[in-house]
Design an enzyme around this catalytic site. Structure first.
Site, PDB file in Angstrom:
ATOM      1  N   HIS A 182     -10.959   8.470  -0.503  1.00  0.00           N
ATOM      2  CA  HIS A 182      -9.920   8.818   0.573  1.00  0.00           C
ATOM      3  C   HIS A 182      -9.103   9.577  -0.235  1.00  0.00           C
ATOM      4  CE1 HIS A 182      -8.801   5.046  -0.534  1.00  0.00           C
ATOM      5  NE2 HIS A 182      -7.551   5.197  -0.155  1.00  0.00           N
ATOM      6  N   HIS A 204      -6.981  -7.331   0.559  1.00  0.00           N
ATOM      7  CA  HIS A 204      -5.864  -6.216   0.683  1.00  0.00           C
ATOM      8  C   HIS A 204      -4.911  -6.380   1.497  1.00  0.00           C
ATOM      9  CE1 HIS A 204      -3.999  -2.264  -0.171  1.00  0.00           C
ATOM     10  NE2 HIS A 204      -4.254  -1.948   1.066  1.00  0.00           N
ATOM     11  N   TYR A 218      -0.528  11.613   1.991  1.00  0.00           N
ATOM     12  CA  TYR A 218      -1.590  11.608   0.775  1.00  0.00           C
ATOM     13  C   TYR A 218      -1.626  12.554   0.003  1.00  0.00           C
ATOM     14  CZ  TYR A 218      -3.834   6.943   2.020  1.00  0.00           C
ATOM     15  OH  TYR A 218      -3.931   5.769   2.079  1.00  0.00           O
ATOM     16  N   ASP A 249       0.697  -1.352   0.035  1.00  0.00           N
ATOM     17  CA  ASP A 249      -0.028  -0.060  -0.040  1.00  0.00           C
ATOM     18  C   ASP A 249       0.682   1.340  -0.069  1.00  0.00           C
ATOM     19  OD1 ASP A 249      -3.015   0.721   0.351  1.00  0.00           O
ATOM     20  OD2 ASP A 249      -1.747   1.871   1.701  1.00  0.00           O
ATOM     21  N   ARG A 250       0.635   2.268   1.088  1.00  0.00           N
ATOM     22  CA  ARG A 250       1.491   3.513   1.059  1.00  0.00           C
ATOM     23  C   ARG A 250       3.031   3.052   0.962  1.00  0.00           C
ATOM     24  NH1 ARG A 250      -1.060   6.800  -1.154  1.00  0.00           N
ATOM     25  NH2 ARG A 250       0.063   8.434  -0.234  1.00  0.00           N
TER      26      ARG A 250
END
Length: 292
Positions: free
Chosen positions: A152, A272, A212, A107-108
């Site tokens: 988001h 995920h 983000y 992910d990030r």
């Protein structure tokens, strides 16, 4: 409450001016750095890290702005640029005695890992990305009603102020929404681990939003510059992705192949949070990557 990886030692390592990372270190052998995703901490790697530590030195930091690592105020777009966060990772590994290491991110953390590998090809020997597209491509493929799944991303891309206030006003509901929505097997994130994640996110709203926000701005600029210059990831790359590409109308493997000539792209049936839902499978894929 479980907040550490059993058998790992914890260190606080300075990596930049005024910034130190909280990192778990365990095992011996060739080094592997594991970067967590959202809305998590390094603890998401607890099962995979314990597996790999049997024959590797495993380093699991909280990213800048997350968990118990430092959370500098957003002084400009560079503060949470993936280029800056990637430099943190290289500095962390070097401080622990490793000039070259394998790198995996979820992910990030995968976005940080990709940028680290692009900027520091001599430092990163192998790269694994779990369930993301590179930043530029992520924005390119999101359009129409299908982009609602990424609401988001758009919220936290807004200028400072509103997104931070909105999220802080209902932090547990906001971050918990993703833990619930993205987990195919809710039991993979037990209540005590979920509490650790929510506590950490509640204390880091401004820095998470800044991370983000950077991905809607400076990170895109860096990817565009690489694409224009024809830069690619030169090391062996493994990508593990949920089978969501076809549903959203794009070919994820083709997108990745443009960045990574030496690519293994694998669609998986896990949710995920695959490092927690199927840690043995993820560890096996990482071990296979390290033999390439």
């Amino acid at each position: 409450m479980t907040s550490v990886i059993p058998g790992f030692e914890y260190q606080r390592v300075p990596v930049a001016d005024g910034v130190a990372l909280h990192a778990a270190v365990g095992g011996t052998g060739r080094p592997v750095v594991l970067l967590h995703g959202f809305p998590q901490t390094h603890l998401m790697w607890r099962h995979v890290a314990a597996d790999l530590a049997a024959d590797h030195t495993v380093i699991c930091p909280d990213l800048r702005g997350y968990g118990a690592s430092d959370k500098p105020a957003e002084a400009g777009p560079d503060t949470y640029a993936k280029r800056t966060m990637g430099a943190d990772v290289v500095a962390l590994a070097r401080a622990l005695g490793h000039d070259r290491f394998a790198l995996a991110g979820h992910d990030r953390g995968a976005l940080v890992a990709i940028r680290t590998a692009m900027d520091h090809p001599r430092a990163v020997s192998h790269l694994a990305s779990l369930d993301v597209l590179p930043t530029l491509d992520m924005w390119d493929v999101m359009h129409g009603a299908s982009a609602a799944v990424g609401f988001h991303l758009y919220l936290m891309a807004q200028p400072p102020g509103l997104p931070e206030r909105m999220i802080a006003a209902s932090a547990d509901a906001f971050f918990g929404h993703f833990l619930d929505l993205w987990a195919r097997d809710p039991a993979a994130i037990p209540a005590e681990v979920r509490a650790v994640y929510l506590d950490a996110c509640r204390a880091a709203v401004p820095s998470i939003v800044a991370d983000y926000r950077a991905s809607a701005g400076i990170d895109v600029e860096h990817d565009r510059a690489d694409r224009a210059a024809g830069r690619q990831l030169q090391m062996p790359v493994t990508v593990l992705q949920q089978n969501w590409g076809a549903a959203l109308g794009f070919d994820a493997a083709a997108i990745w192949r443009a960045w990574a000539p030496d690519l293994r792209h694998e669609l998986v049936e896990h949710g995920h949070f695959m490092a927690e839902e199927a840690p043995a499978d993820v560890a096996e894929e990482l071990r296979a990557l390290l033999t390439r």
